[in-house]
Design an enzyme around this catalytic site. Structure first.
Site, PDB file in Angstrom:
ATOM      1  N   TRP A 196       3.980 -59.097 -27.525  1.00  0.00           N
ATOM      2  CA  TRP A 196       4.357 -57.797 -26.960  1.00  0.00           C
ATOM      3  C   TRP A 196       5.753 -58.009 -26.407  1.00  0.00           C
ATOM      4  O   TRP A 196       5.959 -58.778 -25.474  1.00  0.00           O
ATOM      5  CB  TRP A 196       3.383 -57.378 -25.847  1.00  0.00           C
ATOM      6  CG  TRP A 196       3.657 -55.984 -25.369  1.00  0.00           C
ATOM      7  CD1 TRP A 196       3.219 -54.826 -25.934  1.00  0.00           C
ATOM      8  CD2 TRP A 196       4.421 -55.602 -24.214  1.00  0.00           C
ATOM      9  NE1 TRP A 196       3.672 -53.744 -25.222  1.00  0.00           N
ATOM     10  CE2 TRP A 196       4.409 -54.194 -24.166  1.00  0.00           C
ATOM     11  CE3 TRP A 196       5.120 -56.299 -23.230  1.00  0.00           C
ATOM     12  CZ2 TRP A 196       5.062 -53.467 -23.162  1.00  0.00           C
ATOM     13  CZ3 TRP A 196       5.769 -55.583 -22.238  1.00  0.00           C
ATOM     14  CH2 TRP A 196       5.735 -54.189 -22.211  1.00  0.00           C
ATOM     15  N   CYS A 222       1.484 -60.887 -24.668  1.00  0.00           N
ATOM     16  CA  CYS A 222       1.399 -61.868 -25.751  1.00  0.00           C
ATOM     17  C   CYS A 222       0.122 -62.698 -25.637  1.00  0.00           C
ATOM     18  O   CYS A 222      -0.452 -62.839 -24.560  1.00  0.00           O
ATOM     19  CB  CYS A 222       2.578 -62.825 -25.778  1.00  0.00           C
ATOM     20  SG  CYS A 222       4.169 -62.017 -25.737  1.00  0.00           S
ATOM     21  N   LYS A 238      -3.219 -54.339 -24.745  1.00  0.00           N
ATOM     22  CA  LYS A 238      -4.440 -54.121 -23.971  1.00  0.00           C
ATOM     23  C   LYS A 238      -4.343 -54.774 -22.602  1.00  0.00           C
ATOM     24  O   LYS A 238      -4.790 -54.223 -21.607  1.00  0.00           O
ATOM     25  CB  LYS A 238      -5.636 -54.685 -24.742  1.00  0.00           C
ATOM     26  CG  LYS A 238      -6.953 -54.612 -23.999  1.00  0.00           C
ATOM     27  CD  LYS A 238      -7.850 -53.578 -24.588  1.00  0.00           C
ATOM     28  CE  LYS A 238      -9.085 -53.330 -23.755  1.00  0.00           C
ATOM     29  NZ  LYS A 238      -9.124 -51.952 -23.253  1.00  0.00           N
ATOM     30  N   ARG A 257      -3.451 -58.261 -27.013  1.00  0.00           N
ATOM     31  CA  ARG A 257      -2.424 -58.621 -26.032  1.00  0.00           C
ATOM     32  C   ARG A 257      -1.015 -58.250 -26.498  1.00  0.00           C
ATOM     33  O   ARG A 257      -0.044 -58.504 -25.796  1.00  0.00           O
ATOM     34  CB  ARG A 257      -2.492 -60.125 -25.749  1.00  0.00           C
ATOM     35  CG  ARG A 257      -3.843 -60.567 -25.221  1.00  0.00           C
ATOM     36  CD  ARG A 257      -3.911 -62.064 -25.087  1.00  0.00           C
ATOM     37  NE  ARG A 257      -3.139 -62.529 -23.966  1.00  0.00           N
ATOM     38  CZ  ARG A 257      -3.597 -62.675 -22.732  1.00  0.00           C
ATOM     39  NH1 ARG A 257      -4.853 -62.415 -22.476  1.00  0.00           N
ATOM     40  NH2 ARG A 257      -2.820 -63.097 -21.760  1.00  0.00           N
ATOM     41  N   ASN A 280       3.485 -67.174 -23.579  1.00  0.00           N
ATOM     42  CA  ASN A 280       3.040 -65.911 -22.978  1.00  0.00           C
ATOM     43  C   ASN A 280       3.556 -65.911 -21.548  1.00  0.00           C
ATOM     44  O   ASN A 280       3.227 -66.807 -20.776  1.00  0.00           O
ATOM     45  CB  ASN A 280       1.508 -65.852 -23.014  1.00  0.00           C
ATOM     46  CG  ASN A 280       0.926 -64.762 -22.104  1.00  0.00           C
ATOM     47  OD1 ASN A 280      -0.153 -64.922 -21.569  1.00  0.00           O
ATOM     48  ND2 ASN A 280       1.627 -63.675 -21.938  1.00  0.00           N
ATOM     49  N   GLY A 281       4.368 -64.909 -21.204  1.00  0.00           N
ATOM     50  CA  GLY A 281       4.915 -64.838 -19.844  1.00  0.00           C
ATOM     51  C   GLY A 281       6.369 -64.437 -19.896  1.00  0.00           C
ATOM     52  O   GLY A 281       6.866 -63.965 -20.928  1.00  0.00           O
ATOM     53  N   LYS A 300      -5.461 -40.917 -21.039  1.00  0.00           N
ATOM     54  CA  LYS A 300      -6.105 -41.243 -22.318  1.00  0.00           C
ATOM     55  C   LYS A 300      -5.437 -40.467 -23.457  1.00  0.00           C
ATOM     56  O   LYS A 300      -5.142 -41.011 -24.503  1.00  0.00           O
ATOM     57  CB  LYS A 300      -7.591 -40.870 -22.214  1.00  0.00           C
ATOM     58  CG  LYS A 300      -8.515 -41.727 -22.990  1.00  0.00           C
ATOM     59  CD  LYS A 300      -9.084 -42.898 -22.242  1.00  0.00           C
ATOM     60  CE  LYS A 300      -8.083 -43.789 -21.630  1.00  0.00           C
ATOM     61  NZ  LYS A 300      -8.630 -44.826 -20.803  1.00  0.00           N
ATOM     62  N   GLU A 343      -1.758 -41.637 -24.043  1.00  0.00           N
ATOM     63  CA  GLU A 343      -1.712 -43.017 -24.525  1.00  0.00           C
ATOM     64  C   GLU A 343      -1.884 -43.109 -26.047  1.00  0.00           C
ATOM     65  O   GLU A 343      -1.201 -43.874 -26.700  1.00  0.00           O
ATOM     66  CB  GLU A 343      -2.845 -43.782 -23.820  1.00  0.00           C
ATOM     67  CG  GLU A 343      -2.898 -45.261 -24.072  1.00  0.00           C
ATOM     68  CD  GLU A 343      -3.974 -45.947 -23.220  1.00  0.00           C
ATOM     69  OE1 GLU A 343      -4.882 -45.250 -22.726  1.00  0.00           O
ATOM     70  OE2 GLU A 343      -3.900 -47.169 -23.057  1.00  0.00           O
ATOM     71  N   HIS A 360       3.215 -25.932  -6.287  1.00  0.00           N
ATOM     72  CA  HIS A 360       4.328 -26.474  -5.494  1.00  0.00           C
ATOM     73  C   HIS A 360       5.425 -26.985  -6.410  1.00  0.00           C
ATOM     74  O   HIS A 360       6.202 -27.854  -6.022  1.00  0.00           O
ATOM     75  CB  HIS A 360       3.814 -27.565  -4.553  1.00  0.00           C
ATOM     76  CG  HIS A 360       2.851 -27.019  -3.535  1.00  0.00           C
ATOM     77  ND1 HIS A 360       3.256 -26.287  -2.451  1.00  0.00           N
ATOM     78  CD2 HIS A 360       1.502 -27.051  -3.481  1.00  0.00           C
ATOM     79  CE1 HIS A 360       2.191 -25.902  -1.754  1.00  0.00           C
ATOM     80  NE2 HIS A 360       1.114 -26.349  -2.376  1.00  0.00           N
ATOM     81  N   GLU A 383      -7.159 -39.550 -15.444  1.00  0.00           N
ATOM     82  CA  GLU A 383      -7.691 -40.400 -16.511  1.00  0.00           C
ATOM     83  C   GLU A 383      -7.648 -39.665 -17.856  1.00  0.00           C
ATOM     84  O   GLU A 383      -7.274 -40.239 -18.880  1.00  0.00           O
ATOM     85  CB  GLU A 383      -9.118 -40.851 -16.157  1.00  0.00           C
ATOM     86  CG  GLU A 383      -9.847 -41.651 -17.214  1.00  0.00           C
ATOM     87  CD  GLU A 383      -9.164 -42.969 -17.596  1.00  0.00           C
ATOM     88  OE1 GLU A 383      -8.185 -43.369 -16.956  1.00  0.00           O
ATOM     89  OE2 GLU A 383      -9.614 -43.585 -18.579  1.00  0.00           O
TER      90      GLU A 383
HETATM   91  O1  M6R Z   1      -7.371 -54.992 -17.763  1.00  0.00           O
HETATM   92  P1  M6R Z   1      -7.098 -54.005 -16.698  1.00  0.00           P
HETATM   93  O2  M6R Z   1      -8.265 -53.150 -16.347  1.00  0.00           O
HETATM   94  O3  M6R Z   1      -6.509 -54.635 -15.447  1.00  0.00           O
HETATM   95  O4  M6R Z   1      -5.977 -53.038 -17.291  1.00  0.00           O
HETATM   96  C1  M6R Z   1      -5.400 -52.029 -16.509  1.00  0.00           C
HETATM   97  C2  M6R Z   1      -4.630 -51.057 -17.359  1.00  0.00           C
HETATM   98  O5  M6R Z   1      -3.610 -51.715 -18.063  1.00  0.00           O
HETATM   99  C3  M6R Z   1      -5.516 -50.310 -18.350  1.00  0.00           C
HETATM  100  O6  M6R Z   1      -6.552 -49.633 -17.709  1.00  0.00           O
HETATM  101  C4  M6R Z   1      -4.680 -49.294 -19.151  1.00  0.00           C
HETATM  102  O7  M6R Z   1      -4.212 -48.289 -18.311  1.00  0.00           O
HETATM  103  C5  M6R Z   1      -5.503 -48.715 -20.301  1.00  0.00           C
HETATM  104  N1  M6R Z   1      -4.820 -48.955 -21.535  1.00  0.00           N
HETATM  105  C6  M6R Z   1      -5.750 -47.254 -20.197  1.00  0.00           C
HETATM  106  O8  M6R Z   1      -6.536 -46.796 -21.253  1.00  0.00           O
END
Ligand code: M6R
Length: 605
Positions: A74, A2, A600, A27, A98-99, A482, A485, A501, A478
Site C-alpha cells: 500500500w 503492506c 484493510k 493490507r 512494512n512500515g 460504507k 468507501e 446549520h 457508518e
Molecule cells: O482493523 P480496524 O478495526 O482497527 O480498522 C479500522 C478502520 O480502518 C476500518 O474500520 C475501516 O474504516 C473500514 N475499511 C471501514 O469499512
C-alpha cells in the site's frame, strides 16, 4: 501498511510466497513482488496492482529456490509502480518492508554522498543500501549496525545473497511473526496466512530480530544478544478465507453476520445473562470508574460512538468516543479512574495501537474489543474481549463491525450491572433482546429487494445524505462511510439536528437522503428534519422499525427493519446500509472487495 512474508527451506518458495501474499493482500494491493534465492542467484519478480498480476507473470517462469521474501504494497512513499514495488535491493541484499522510515530523506542524502544510487522513490530503499554499507562479511552484523539508524516503524524480511540458507527479520512498530512448519521456517505479518504453512509461531516484539534457517530460528533481543523465544501452537488463526460461491467477500461477510453475531454473543452470555471472561476489571473497578473512552478508527469509531450513547444512558457513566488518530495527539486527562477501550477488527491499526500505548503510559485501565486474537492490540491491552467474526477479507468491514457493536452492548450492560445502574431483571431482558438480533439480521438479509432497487437509483447520484440523531447518527456515519468507501459516491453522514446549520445548502432537487429512525420516540424529531430536506427537493428514504411504515410512508419511502429495543436499533440499521453500499458499487461495476486507495489494515499513522 503492506504485508510481508518470507520462507526458508521450502522447495518451490515462489509458490508459497504467492499463496501467503494472497492472504496478506488485504493490507494493500498497489503492487506485489517476490525475491527468491536459489542456485541461479537472486530472482526478483514484481508487478503493479493485485497479486494475481504477479502470479500471472510468474506463470512464464518463476525464480527457483527454497529461500524467499514477498511483499504486497500500500503505497506511502512513491507511486504504485514497478520500481517502487518490493523487494528493494542493493548488491547483496533484498528487503521487504512494512512500515515507514521517517528519516529516510536524511539517510538517503548521506548514502548518496557515499556513492550509492537509488532506483525508487521509496523510504525502504535506504535499508538495503545501509545494509550494504555496513556489510563486512556477516549479514547479522550488518543488520545489527543498520537497525539503530532507522527511525520509524518496520517489519523487515531480509535476504543476503552471501548467505543462501538464512532469512533474517526484524520488527519495530509493525507486526511480525516467526513460524515453523513441516517444510521449513517462515515470517509473516499476520497469523492467518502464516497458519497455512506453520503449525507453531512466535510473535516478535519491538526491537527483536531473528535469523531463520531450514531447521529453526535464532532470536535476538533489542541489544542483539541471543534470546530464547518459544514457538507456540498457532491455534485457530482463521486461515485464508474463500468466497464459498459468493461473488464477493463483502457479500459473503454480510451474510455471515447472523452466525458471527450469535457466536460473539454466545461467548459472553449464559442462561443467566451476561458472563464476561476475565477482563481484569472487578465490579469494584467498574463502580470506581470516573469515565470511559471508547477509541477506534473508521467503522470501529462508529461502533464506539453508538456505544457511547448506550453507556451514558444505561451505565450512567460519562463516556467519550474518540478517533484513535486524534486521541493519541490530544492531551486526554487520563488516570487510573479511566477505562480506555480500544476497538479494532485487525488489532494492528497503527493509531489504535498508539492510543492504547498512551492510555497505558498514563495509568488508565485498558481493554480491547478485537477480532484477531494474536494481534498487537489484543496482546497489549489490560483485558480483552474477542469478537468472533472470523476472518474478514473485504476492505469494507461488515461482520466485524456488528460484532463490535454487540460486544460493546454486553460490556455496557455488565458495567451498568456492576454500578447498580440497572437491575438484573432489566439486564436479562436486554440480553434476551440482544440474543434475538441474529434472527432479525437474517430477516433483513432475506428482504433485500427494496435495498437493491434503492441502489439502482443511487448508482447515478453524486451526493447522498445519511441523517440520524444520537446513536442513529453513528449509524448514519457508518452508512455514509460504507457507501463512499466502495461506490465512490460523495456521502455525508450528518446529525439530523445539525443539517440546518449549514449543510442543508447542499440539498438540491433529487438529492438522495436516507433518514434513520431507531425508535418510535426518535421518529417525530428526525422526521421533521427529513421533511425539511424533502421541502428542498430531496428524494428521501426512511429506515424505520416495523410498525411505523404506515405513519411514515405519508412522508417518504420507508424500508422497514425488524423492531427491537431502541438501544440495538442502530446495529440493525447498519445491515441494510451495508447491502445498499454493496449493491450500489455492484451496479457501478466497481472492485467491491478492494476499493481504490485503500487497504484493510492501516498499519501506518
Ligand atoms: O482493523 P480496524 O478495526 O482497527 O480498522 C479500522 C478502520 O480502518 C476500518 O474500520 C475501516 O474504516 C473500514 N475499511 C471501514 O469499512
Amino acid at each position: 501498511m503492506c504485508g510481508i512474508i518470507g520462507c526458508v527451506g521450502v522447495s518451490g518458495a515462489a509458490g508459497a510466497l504467492i499463496k501467503g501474499l494472497k492472504g496478506l493482500e488485504y493490507r494493500g494491493y498497489d503492487s506485489g513482488g517476490i525475491g527468491v534465492l536459489g542456485k541461479n542467484g537472486l530472482g526478483v519478480v514484481k508487478a503493479v496492482g493485485e497479486i494475481k498480476n504477479l502470479e500471472n507473470k510468474l506463470r512464464s517462469g518463476a525464480p527457483e529456490g527454497s529461500l524467499g521474501i514477498g511483499h504486497t504494497r500500500w503505497a506511502t512513499h512513491g507511486a504504485a509502480s514497478k520500481a517502487n514495488a518490493h523487494p528493494q535491493l542493493s548488491r547483496r541484499f533484498a528487503v521487504v518492508h512494512n512500515g515507514i522510515i521517517e528519516n529516510a530523506a536524511e539517510l538517503k542524502e548521506s548514502l548518496l554522498m557515499s556513492g550509492f544510487s537509488f532506483t525508487s522513490e521509496t523510504d525502504t530503499e535506504v535499508i538495503p543500501k545501509l545494509l550494504e554499507l555496513n556489510y563486512t562479511g556477516s549479514a547479522l552484523e550488518a543488520i545489527k549496525k543498520t537497525l539503530p539508524l532507522l527511525k520509524g516503524s518496520y517489519a523487515l524480511g531480509i535476504i543476503c545473497t552471501e548467505e543462501p540458507d538464512a532469512l533474517y527479520c526484524a520488527k519495530n512498530g509493525s507486526p511480525l511473526l516467526v513460524g515453523r512448519g513441516a517444510g521449513g521456517c517462515f515470517i509473516c505479518s499476520d497469523p492467518a496466512p502464516l497458519s497455512e504453512f506453520a503449525s507453531e509461531a512466535a510473535v516478535l516484539e519491538d526491537g527483536e530480530a531473528a535469523r531463520l534457517t531450514k531447521s529453526g530460528a535464532e532470536f535476538y533481543g533489542a541489544d542483539f544478544s541471543p534470546m530464547e523465544k518459544p514457538l507456540r501452537s498457532l491455534g485457530k488463526a482463521g486461515g485464508i478465507s474463500e468466497k464459498n460461491g459468493f461473488e464477493h467477500f463483502m457479500l459473503k461477510e454480510i451474510y455471515e453476520q447472523p452466525a458471527a453475531v450469535a457466536a460473539t454473543l454466545e461467548s459472553v452470555t449464559d442462561e443467566n445473562g451476561i458472563r464476561l471472561p476475565d477482563i481484569g476489571l472487578s465490579s469494584e473497578d467498574f463502580r470506581r470508574l470516573s469515565r470511559i473512552y471508547l477509541v477506534g478508527c473508521g467503522s470501529a469509531y462508529h461502533a464506539a460512538l453508538m456505544a457511547k450513547y448506550f453507556f451514558e444512558k444505561t451505565a450512567l457513566i460519562p463516556c467519550f468516543a474518540e478517533y484513535a488518530g486524534e486521541f493519541r495527539y490530544e492531551s486526554p486527562v487520563l488516570d487510573e479512574s479511566c477505562l480506555v477501550v480500544i476497538i479494532s477488527q485487525s488489532g494492528e491499526t497503527a493509531d489504535s495501537l498508539a492510543a492504547l500505548k498512551l492510555a497505558r503510559e498514563r495509568g488508565a485501565k485498558t481493554l480491547s474489543v478485537v477480532n484477531v486474537e494474536q494481534s498487537s492490540v489484543a496482546r497489549m491491552s489490560g483485558g480483552r474481549l474477542l469478537t468472533l467474526a472470523g476472518t474478514e477479507t473485504a476492505v469494507a468491514t461488515t461482520k466485524a463491525f456488528t460484532c463490535q457493536c454487540v460486544m460493546l452492548d454486553m460490556l455496557c450492560l455488565h458495567a451498568a450491572l456492576c454500578r447498580g445502574a440497572i437491575s438484573p431483571v432489566f439486564a436479562k431482558i436486554a440480553v434476551d433482546m440482544c440474543l434475538r438480533l441474529p434472527q432479525k439480521i437474517e430477516r433483513i438479509l432475506e428482504a433485500h429487494d427494496e435495498i437493491q432497487s434503492l441502489a439502482d437509483e443511487l448508482k447515478s447520484a453524486e451526493l447522498c445524505f445519511f441523517l440520524g440523531r444520537n446513536a442513529d447518527y453513528a449509524a448514519a456515519l457508518e452508512g455514509a462511510l460504507k457507501l463512499k468507501e466502495i461506490s465512490y459516491i460523495n456521502c455525508i453522514g450528518c446529525a439530523a439536528s445539525e443539517l440546518k446549520h449549514g449543510t442543508i445548502s447542499l440539498i438540491e432537487e433529487g438529492t438522495p437522503c436516507i433518514g434513520l429512525i431507531g425508535s418510535r420516540a426518535a421518529a417525530p424529531k428526525t422526521l421533521s428534519n427529513i421533511r425539511e430536506v424533502i421541502t428542498r427537493g430531496a428524494r428521501a428514504t426512511l429506515l424505520a422499525p416495523e410498525g411505523l411504515e404506515r405513519e411514515l410512508s405519508r412522508h417518504a419511502r420507508v424500508i422497514p427493519y425488524p423492531d427491537t429495543i431502541p438501544l440495538f436499533a442502530p446495529l440493525l440499521e447498519a445491515v441494510p446500509l451495508q447491502l445498499l453500499a454493496y449493491y450500489t458499487a455492484k451496479e457501478k461495476g466497481l472492485p467491491i472487495d478492494k476499493p481504490r486507495n485503500l487497504a484493510k489494515s492501516v498499519t501506518v499513522e
